[in-house]
Each structure stands twice: as structure tokens, then as C-alpha cells.
Design an enzyme around this catalytic site. Structure first.
Site, PDB file in Angstrom:
ATOM      1  N   HIS A 331      12.283   3.644   8.856  1.00 11.49           N
ATOM      2  CA  HIS A 331      11.674   2.810   7.767  1.00 11.49           C
ATOM      3  C   HIS A 331      12.443   2.349   6.630  1.00 11.49           C
ATOM      4  O   HIS A 331      11.762   1.737   5.575  1.00 11.49           O
ATOM      5  CB  HIS A 331      10.330   3.805   7.183  1.00 11.49           C
ATOM      6  CG  HIS A 331       9.402   3.795   8.379  1.00 11.49           C
ATOM      7  ND1 HIS A 331       8.432   3.210   8.279  1.00 11.49           N
ATOM      8  CD2 HIS A 331       9.024   4.615   9.514  1.00 11.49           C
ATOM      9  CE1 HIS A 331       7.477   3.158   9.394  1.00 11.49           C
ATOM     10  NE2 HIS A 331       8.007   4.293  10.084  1.00 11.49           N
ATOM     11  N   LYS A 519       0.800  -2.213  -4.115  1.00 11.39           N
ATOM     12  CA  LYS A 519       1.589  -1.245  -3.543  1.00 11.39           C
ATOM     13  C   LYS A 519       2.110  -0.157  -4.331  1.00 11.39           C
ATOM     14  O   LYS A 519       1.786  -0.216  -5.638  1.00 11.39           O
ATOM     15  CB  LYS A 519       2.880  -2.230  -2.916  1.00 11.39           C
ATOM     16  CG  LYS A 519       3.265  -3.094  -4.141  1.00 11.39           C
ATOM     17  CD  LYS A 519       4.390  -3.855  -3.699  1.00 11.39           C
ATOM     18  CE  LYS A 519       3.962  -5.342  -3.057  1.00 11.39           C
ATOM     19  NZ  LYS A 519       4.182  -5.223  -1.505  1.00 11.39           N
ATOM     20  N   ARG A 520       2.697   0.578  -3.639  1.00 13.16           N
ATOM     21  CA  ARG A 520       3.489   1.613  -4.568  1.00 13.16           C
ATOM     22  C   ARG A 520       4.261   1.129  -5.737  1.00 13.16           C
ATOM     23  O   ARG A 520       4.861   0.051  -5.495  1.00 13.16           O
ATOM     24  CB  ARG A 520       4.104   2.714  -3.788  1.00 13.16           C
ATOM     25  CG  ARG A 520       3.089   3.829  -3.008  1.00 13.16           C
ATOM     26  CD  ARG A 520       2.544   4.478  -3.659  1.00 13.16           C
ATOM     27  NE  ARG A 520       3.129   5.540  -4.513  1.00 13.16           N
ATOM     28  CZ  ARG A 520       3.303   6.855  -4.133  1.00 13.16           C
ATOM     29  NH1 ARG A 520       2.584   7.225  -3.027  1.00 13.16           N
ATOM     30  NH2 ARG A 520       3.846   7.680  -4.879  1.00 13.16           N
ATOM     31  N   LYS A 525      10.183  -2.706  -5.394  1.00 15.70           N
ATOM     32  CA  LYS A 525       9.075  -3.438  -5.405  1.00 15.70           C
ATOM     33  C   LYS A 525       9.024  -4.550  -6.534  1.00 15.70           C
ATOM     34  O   LYS A 525       8.309  -5.720  -6.279  1.00 15.70           O
ATOM     35  CB  LYS A 525       7.713  -2.873  -4.918  1.00 15.70           C
ATOM     36  CG  LYS A 525       7.945  -1.908  -3.669  1.00 15.70           C
ATOM     37  CD  LYS A 525       6.738  -1.191  -3.288  1.00 15.70           C
ATOM     38  CE  LYS A 525       6.785  -0.495  -2.333  1.00 15.70           C
ATOM     39  NZ  LYS A 525       6.211  -1.424  -0.934  1.00 15.70           N
ATOM     40  N   THR A 627       3.387  -4.298   4.961  1.00 17.68           N
ATOM     41  CA  THR A 627       2.382  -4.194   5.710  1.00 17.68           C
ATOM     42  C   THR A 627       1.215  -4.781   4.852  1.00 17.68           C
ATOM     43  O   THR A 627       0.174  -5.597   5.255  1.00 17.68           O
ATOM     44  CB  THR A 627       1.698  -3.101   6.441  1.00 17.68           C
ATOM     45  OG1 THR A 627       1.478  -2.003   5.260  1.00 17.68           O
ATOM     46  CG2 THR A 627       2.533  -2.755   7.402  1.00 17.68           C
ATOM     47  N   LYS A 631      -1.924  -8.140   5.258  1.00 18.26           N
ATOM     48  CA  LYS A 631      -3.551  -7.925   4.899  1.00 18.26           C
ATOM     49  C   LYS A 631      -3.914  -9.090   4.240  1.00 18.26           C
ATOM     50  O   LYS A 631      -4.579  -9.531   4.407  1.00 18.26           O
ATOM     51  CB  LYS A 631      -3.694  -6.417   4.366  1.00 18.26           C
ATOM     52  CG  LYS A 631      -3.503  -5.270   4.997  1.00 18.26           C
ATOM     53  CD  LYS A 631      -3.547  -4.038   3.927  1.00 18.26           C
ATOM     54  CE  LYS A 631      -2.601  -2.916   4.653  1.00 18.26           C
ATOM     55  NZ  LYS A 631      -2.381  -1.771   3.482  1.00 18.26           N
TER      56      LYS A 631
HETATM   57  C1  LIG Z   1      -1.186  -1.355   3.280  1.00 20.39           C
HETATM   58  C2  LIG Z   1      -1.127  -0.154   2.339  1.00 20.39           C
HETATM   59  C3  LIG Z   1       0.351   0.248   1.589  1.00 20.39           C
HETATM   60  C4  LIG Z   1       1.384  -0.636   1.988  1.00 20.39           C
HETATM   61  O1  LIG Z   1       1.589  -1.925   1.047  1.00 20.39           O
HETATM   62  P1  LIG Z   1       3.062  -2.465   1.087  1.00 20.39           P
HETATM   63  O2  LIG Z   1       2.556  -3.724   0.189  1.00 20.39           O
HETATM   64  O3  LIG Z   1       3.466  -2.943   2.442  1.00 20.39           O
HETATM   65  O4  LIG Z   1       3.867  -1.627   0.397  1.00 20.39           O
HETATM   66  C5  LIG Z   1       0.075   1.038   0.695  1.00 20.39           C
HETATM   67  N1  LIG Z   1      -1.025   1.428   0.125  1.00 20.39           N
HETATM   68  C6  LIG Z   1      -2.279   1.095   0.426  1.00 20.39           C
HETATM   69  C7  LIG Z   1      -3.331   2.032   0.139  1.00 20.39           C
HETATM   70  C8  LIG Z   1      -2.232   0.294   1.681  1.00 20.39           C
HETATM   71  O5  LIG Z   1      -3.572  -0.008   2.370  1.00 20.39           O
END
Ligand SMILES: *Cc1c(COP(=O)(O)O)cnc(C)c1O
Length: 788
Positions: A331, A519-520, A525, A627, A631
């Protein structure tokens, strides 16, 4: 299920357990009874599915994290009774929306854990025999509050209202043995209800308990603390999820957790196999195990130990079976995230498992010498070298397949991170671009858009076959459809604004562009890049150099690891920029900045449906896939992003002309970084300098913390311009990408003015998201790795 029957089930549950009716039950009681009714309804087919999986060839997904989110809505959706149940509740003056206070099961940090949850959903929906194994943490990822601009962490007691979606299975409890301690692993099973099918998958989460509740002999002598010490120590193992995303800690409790669920899962898998096959000779024919990152890699020497020590198999035969059984998903390529363990620590905690690590290592060295490899090559790849156990190397050596999670990521693995391994075993490498489940991330979170799609397609087949969205591309120039699509987006923006008002106490205008980064919080990022661009634009509007700016709300949601100072400083900084910008009468109605609290799966469901612009701005080469980007795309947002991770494929699918791509690419950064000096840019570019200067001119309040402490903006400035002994300045190329980022951002902002043209881009993004269904990903694993 029969609808009136279901309501009767809820009623009888409420009555017998709480002595209440639907009208006067609390939301928690209502939730408990709905869950009870569902669990009774599915129990027959759940048992049947479990047995079916066990009787054929099956895949087991070992993951330290499962970020499930709220179960109730999804389960009702998958059973096809969500609207009915809501309707029936409404007849009694109640509503499903009251269940929003039920906690998310947040047993994961971010993308990696959410991926595991999406995979289980997709496998269940498509009758793929996949079962999950993980840890039943008492406390999942912390609940975040923003207080005075700073992140504060609170314990996430996700079971405080009970856990009606799990079944404890005492009969399947096993013992896990460490050098100086033996604990009991008790499984709790959660059903994974497949959408529109009889199949129900299983998620087995292990809880650590003491073998003996407490030691009566010690208690009798008056030593209470000692009597409960063993209990405390055992329960600590599954007490809390480590809150670091993409960063390894090397702590002994973490290794205990990894071994705990790996050993318990294997004991269970082996036991169930022997019950049915009577032999271990065909183990690898019946079972395949996917390792979600290196966290469960300790399962590899553990299976060797089981096969040899417990079942008397000879080493070579066990080696062959073990290698055939396991597969490894990588990952990350970032150094700080690559898992390594001190050999001494592992030996002390797990002496016999470590002995197998050494035997595996010896076998590797012999094999390499026989191939004529030199010492340096062997030292580099060996699972054990320099008193360190390298989990990724052990994983590649001891498994059938290794995969990356997006095309560009797999290419980097082959060319760089795992180059030597790829040279040795090219046939073992595959790509499996991540995906998301459209059940939760469209059907559930965006009913309005789902209804439009279903109406235009004439049916809801897209819920199990997302590629069908491509048929909607023909409406890209249909003004009526686009206007309806825009109206849906506006509805979702209004709903989000209402939620943010209640949840975060902030007022935002649904008539503005919603530019969202969720995101985190991590340096790679680059939330800092987004923050600096807002300052840049803010001053540009004020000095008149930026004209005709479309009013925009910048929304952030992110948790920082509690000990990650720089990330916490960025949270504080965004809050301060918000204070500055939101209170300036000169830019009022033009720019607003909001940082929402406690970003989690349920919040994500609201945010992704309401976004116009999806911020995916990691330094090229750092985000393995992402991911969240998928979304947002699926819900019709354009991507403002770098060519990193799955953004590359998103732009490929939707057409680069429908995204806003900026910044240095991986190949360019390779050339740039060795010579890179951000100071040259800072001091030659007045506008960059002006934005950056806000970090040190004292006008933003970082709480007066000393440089290097949480919140310190000076330290952020220094990281961008001076670097540190262990870090080159601006390691993530924030300054270097700032100009091209602002340019792309302003282009998107200007394009938004032409509502229909912008809606067309959004529409084409939605229509092109078919590839990013986790249904596609899981089917690809099933066919090409698991061979189911
Ligand atoms: C999808 C999701 C992530 C992943 O987000 P990235 O932008 O791909 O880092 C992190 N936290 C939550 C709650 C999510 O639903």
C-alpha cells in the site's frame, strides 16, 4: 422479507427487551430492535453461506483495520427494505434518520481500512467466497473535536450502545501464545449482507481476553492488583487501534496485536480446514489468504510453525504450501511506512515464530547463492538483515502474488521500491487498482442522484454493474438532464450545509462552489498546499489581481495522528486562515474556509455527495491509489489533482479535459528534487512570498507555542524553507507546485461560471466511474490471484 412481518419483529423486540413500542422507544432502542430483526432474518442464510464458503475454495482477507462505518442503513439497503422500513417507521411518527447518533464502527484509520470494508461488500454482493479477519478493538480511531483551533482526541467507545450487529462465538475461541503470556482470542462475527443475493459474507473480529478471569490464589492473599494483572495485560491487546496512518511505530504492543489476530485467524482457518478435509496436504487448494499490507505478514512464519511444529510436516513441504497460500498487497512506497521489526524484540516476544523467520531467511540466502547473487544483493533483499526483520521482503519472498493498488503505484514498485524482487520473480507481480462500493458510496449516500440514474437507465442494474453508467454519456449535452443533475447537487449541498450548521456550528452557502479536501492529515497529502493557495487567492482578490472570482467554500475534513506535530499545526493553520478570511468584509461572500470535526465514514457520505471540486493533491509518487478520489468522482465532482495514484486512471477514464490536472509528475520530480531549492522561488515570487509570510509575520495565532511544538507555524515555515538535518527543505514540493496549483484552481473556479459546461464535466466524471467499483477490483483478485 415481508414488510409487515418485519415491523412486527421490531415491535416484539422492543416490547420484550425494553417494554416500549415504536412510538416511545429511544433511537438506541429502535436501532437495537431493527438490528435484532435483521439478524434473526438473515441468520439462516448467513450460516448456510459460512458453510458454503468453508466447503469450497475460499479467500481470507487478513487486515489489521476494517473501517466499516454505520451498519444499519447499509444493511437495510442491501436487504432491499430500507425505504419500506423508513416508511413504516414514519407511519408511527418515527424515522430512520433518527439513528444518526449510532456510532460508526471505525476500526480503521483511513483508506486501507475502508478498502477492506468495500472489498467485503463487493464480494458478498457477487457471491465470491471471501471472509474478513481482524481485531475487535474496544476503541477505534479517536473521535476528533476542534477546540480553539486545535485537534483534541476523545476515546471512541463505539460499543457504548451495544453491538447488535455482532455474534460472539465462544465455541470458536482459541489461545494465542507469547513467550511469557497466553491469551484467549474470542471471535465476534459480523454478517456482510450481499446486495440482491442470498449470500452473506463473514467478518470475524478477534477480542483478547484472559485465559483465566483472575487468579484466585493471588486474590486470596490480598494481592488484588496482581490478581487482575493478567486480565489487564490480555485485554490491552485489543484495547485500542494505533491511530497512525501510513507511519510505523515499532512498538511491542503493536507486534502483539499483529500476532494476536494473525495467529488466531490461522488457528481457526486450519482447524476448519482439517474438520472438512482431514488433511493439510490440500490446504493451499482450499484456502488462499490475502495480506492487507505487511501488518499480518507475521502469519507467514506462524503458518510454517503450525505446519511443522504442530502438524509434523517437513520444512520444504510446509514452505511450498505456505508460499502457495499467501498473497501480499503493498500500500505504500514511503520509507516511514515500510514495516520493520527489531529482530531482538521479535525473538523475545515470539521465540519459536522468530526461529521460523530465521529458517526462512536461511533458505532465501541459500537459494540466492545458488543463483549466483552477490552478498550486497542478498543483504538488501533478505527478510532478516542488520538485526532487522523486513516484513515486505518476507511477504514478497513467501507469497504467490504481490500487488500494487493503482497502475502508477505498481509501476513504481516494479521500477523502484521492489525492483530487485521484480527482477527475481516478474510473474509474481500484478496490479489491482483499488475501488469503492457503489452501494454505500452512491445508492446509500446519494438517493437523489441514484433515482436520476435509475430513471434514465430504465432500471437499477448499475447497483451491481457500475459500468452501465457509461451508457449515460449520451446525455452529456442534454440540457434538461444536466439541469436536473445540477439540482440534485444543489440539494446535496443544502443538506450538507444544514448538517455542518448543526455539527460544526458553521454557516456555509450552498450557492457557492464546494471545494472539498477530505482524507487523513498527512504532509504527503499536502493540505498545507491547499491552505497556502487559499491565502494566495485571498490576497489576490484583495489587491485586485484576481477578478471575477466565483464565490467558493473550501471545506476540509481530516484527522491527524495524535503525535504528529506538523500535521496538527496544519489543522490549526487552516482554522486560523478561516478566522482571517471568514471575518474580512472585503471578501465576505467570496471565500469561506471550514474545517469540519471528526471526519469519518458517515461524514464522508455527506461530503462526497455535495462536492463540486475534489482535491487530490498529493506529491506525485506518494499516494499509492487513493479511494476518496473515486467516491467524489462517482458523485459527480471534477478532480483538481496531481498525476498520482488512481488520479491518473481517473483522468484517463473521464478525459483529462474534464479534470484539473497540475503539478510536477513522478519522472519530473526525479530530476527536480536533487537540485531543488524552494528559497529561490519564495524570494523571487512576490505572491508566493506574501502567502508564506503569513506563517511568520505573527498575524495568525498559533497559540504561542514554541517552534517545533504542536501548532507552531514557524516550524511549518522552516520545514518549507530550511529543511532539517533529516529532511531536505520542502520534501513534498509544496512551494514548487504552488503556482501551477493556483492556476488550475482558478481555471476550475472560472469554468464553474458556465454552469452547464461545468455540469457536463461533472456528469462525464460520474458516467466514467465504472472502473472504480470495488466489484471490478474484487473480481480481478478472485480471478487472477485467488483463483476462485
Ligand atoms: C475513503 C475514506 C478515506 C480514504 O480517503 P483518501 O482520500 O483516499 O485518503 C479515509 N477516511 C474515510 C473516512 C474514508 O471514507
Amino acid at each position: 422479507m415481508d414488510r409487515s412481518n418485519f415491523i412486527r419483529e421490531i415491535e416484539s423486540g422492543l416490547n420484550s427487551k425494553f417494554g416500549r413500542g415504536i412510538e416511545n422507544a429511544t433511537p438506541v432502542q429502535l436501532h437495537d430492535s431493527i438490528a435484532g430483526a435483521v439478524m434473526r432474518d438473515i441468520s439462516g442464510r448467513w450460516n448456510k453461506s459460512v458453510e458454503k464458503h468453508l466447503s469450497g475454495r475460499r479467500a481470507c482477507y487478513l487486515s489489521m483495520e476494517f473501517l466499516m462505518g454505520r451498519a444499519v442503513y447499509n444493511n437495510l439497503l442491501c436487504l432491499g427494505i430500507k425505504d419500506e422500513v423508513d416508511g413504516l417507521l414514519k407511519e408511527h411518527g418515527r424515522s430512520l434518520s433518527e439513528l444518526e447518533e449510532i456510532e460508526d464502527a471505525a476500526l480503521g484509520n483511513g483508506g486501507l481500512g475502508r478498502l477492506a470494508a468495500c472489498f467485503l461488500d463487493s464480494a458478498a454482493a457477487h457471491d465470491i467466497p471471501l471472509d474478513g479477519y481482524g481485531i475487535r478493538y474496544k476503541y477505534g480511531i479517536f473521535r476528533q473535536a476542534i477546540e480553539n483551533g486545535f485537534q483534541r482526541e476523545y476515546a471512541d467507545d463505539w460499543q457504548k450502545y451495544g453491538d447488535p450487529w455482532s455474534k460472539r462465538r465462544d465455541s470458536d475461541a482459541v489461545e494465542v501464545v507469547y513467550a511469557d503470556e497466553t491469551v484467549r482470542a474470542v471471535p465476534y462475527d459480523m454478517p456482510i449482507i450481499g446486495y440482491g443475493t442470498e449470500n452473506v459474507g463473514n467478518l470475524r473480529l478477534w477480542q483478547a481476553e484472559a485465559v483465566n478471569e483472575f487468579d484466585f490464589a493471588k486474590f486470596d492473599c490480598g494481592s488484588y492488583a496482581e490478581a487482575v494483572a493478567a486480565k489487564t495485560s490480555a485485554e490491552n491487546i485489543s484495547m485500542v487501534l494505533y491511530p497512525n496512518d501510513n507511519c510505523e511505530e515499532g512498538k511491542i504492543l503493536r507486534l502483539k496485536q499483529e500476532y494476536f489476530f494473525s495467529a488466531a485467524s490461522l488457528a481457526d482457518i486450519v482447524k476448519k480446514h482439517i474438520e472438512r478435509s482431514g488433511t493439510l496436504d490440500n490446504f493451499a487448494d482450499k484456502v488462499t489468504i490475502q495480506l492487507n499490507d505487511t501488518h499480518p505478514v507475521i502469519a507467514i512464519p506462524e503458518l510454517m510453525r503450525l505446519l511443522c511444529d504442530v502438524y509434523g510436516m517437513d520444512f520444504e513441504r510446509a514452505f511450498e504450501i505456505t508460499r502457495k497460500t499467501f498473497n501480499y498487497t503493498n500500500h505504500t512506497i514511503m520509507q516511514e511506512a515500510l514495516e520493520k521489526w527489531s529482530a531482538a524484540l521479535m525473538e523475545r516476544l515470539l521465540p519459536r515464530v522468530y526461529a521460523y523467520v530465521l529458517m526462512i531467511n536461511e533458505r532465501f540466502i541459500k537459494e540466492m547463492y545458488a543463483l549466483g547473487k552477490d552478498r550486497e544483493f542478498i543483504r538488501r533483499l533478505a527478510p532478516v538483515s542488520d538485526s532487522t526483520v523486513k516484513m515486505a521482503d518476507m511477504a514478497v519472498y513467501m507469497s504467490s502474488y504481490t500487488n500494487g493498488v493503482a497502475k502508477i503505484h505498481t509501476d513504481i514498485l516494479k521500477a523502484d521500491t521492489l525492483k530487485d524482487w521484480y527482477g527475481l520473480y516478474p510473474e509474481r507481480f500484478q496490479n489491482k487498482t483499488n475501488g469503492i462500493t457503489q452501494r454505500r458510496w452512491l445508492a446509500l449516500c446519494n438517493e437523489e442522484l441514484s433515482a436520476l440514474i435509475t430513471r434514465l437507465l430504465g432500471n437499477d442494474g448499475w447497483i451491481k454493474d457500475l459500468d452501465r453508467l457509461a451508457q449515460l454519456k449520451k446525455y452529456a449535452d442534454d440540457e434538461d438532464v444536466l439541469r436536473e443533475f445540477m439540482a440534485v447537487k444543489e440539494t446535496k449541498k443544502r443538506q450538507l450545509a444544514d448538517f455542518i450548521r448543526v455539527h460544526d456550528g458553521a454557516e456555509i452557502d450552498p450557492g457557492t462552489v464546494f471545494d472539498i479536501q477530505i482524507k487523513r492529515l498527512h504532509e504527503y497529502k499536502r493540505q498545507l498546499l491547499n491552505a497556502l493557495s487559499i491565502l494566495y487567492i485571498y490576497y489576490g482578490i484583495k489587491d485586485g489581481s484576481i477578478k471575477d472570482f466565483t464565490p467558493t467554500t473550501y471545506i476540509f475534513g481530516a484527522k491527524s495522528a495524535p503525535g504528529y506535530r506538523r500535521a496538527k499545526a496544519v489543522i490549526k493553520l487552516i482554522g486560523e486562515i478561516g478566522k482571517l478570511v471568514n471575518s474580512d468584509p472585503e471578501t465576505k461572500g467570496l471565500i469561506k474556509v471550514v474545517f469540519v470535526q471528526n471526519y469519518n465514514v458517515s461524514y464522508a457520505e455527506k461530503l462526497v455527495a455535495a462536492a463540486d471540486i475534489s482535491e487530490q493533491i498529493s506529491t506525485a509518487g506518494t499516494e499509492a491509489s487513493g479511494t476518496g478520489n473515486m467516491k467524489l468522482m462517482l458523485n459527480g465532482a471534477v478532480t483538481l489533482g496531481t498525476l498520482d495514484g488512481a488520479n491518473v486512471e481517473i483522468a484517463e477514464e473521464a478525459g483529462e479535459e474534464n479534470e484539473y490536472i497540475f503539478g510536477a509528475r513522478v519522472d519530473e520530480l526525479k530530476k527536480i528534487m536533487p537540485e531543488y531549492d524552494p528559497r529561490k522561488l519564495v524570494f523571487s515570487d512576490e505572491k508566493i512570498n506574501r502567502a508564506l509570510d503569513k506563517l511568520i509575520d505573527g498575524s495568525l495565532d498559533d497559540g504561542g507555542v514554541p517552534s517545533g511544538q504542536e501548532g507552531s507555524f514557524k516550524e511549518l515555515y522552516k520545514a518549507l524553507t530550511d529543511g532539517a538535518s533529516w529532511h531536505v527543505p520542502d520534501h513534498y514540493y509544496v512551494i514548487g507546485d504552488l503556482n501551477s496549483y493556483v492556476e488550475a484552481k482558478l481555471k476550475a473556479n472560472a469554468d464553474y461560471r458556465d454552469g452547464l459546461a461545468f455540469a457536463k464535466k461533472c456528469w462525464l466524471n460520474m458516467c466514467s466511474a465504472g472502473k472504480f467499483s470495488s466489484d471490478r477490483t474484487v473480481k480481478d483478485y478472485a480471478e487472477n490471484i485467488w483463483k476462485l
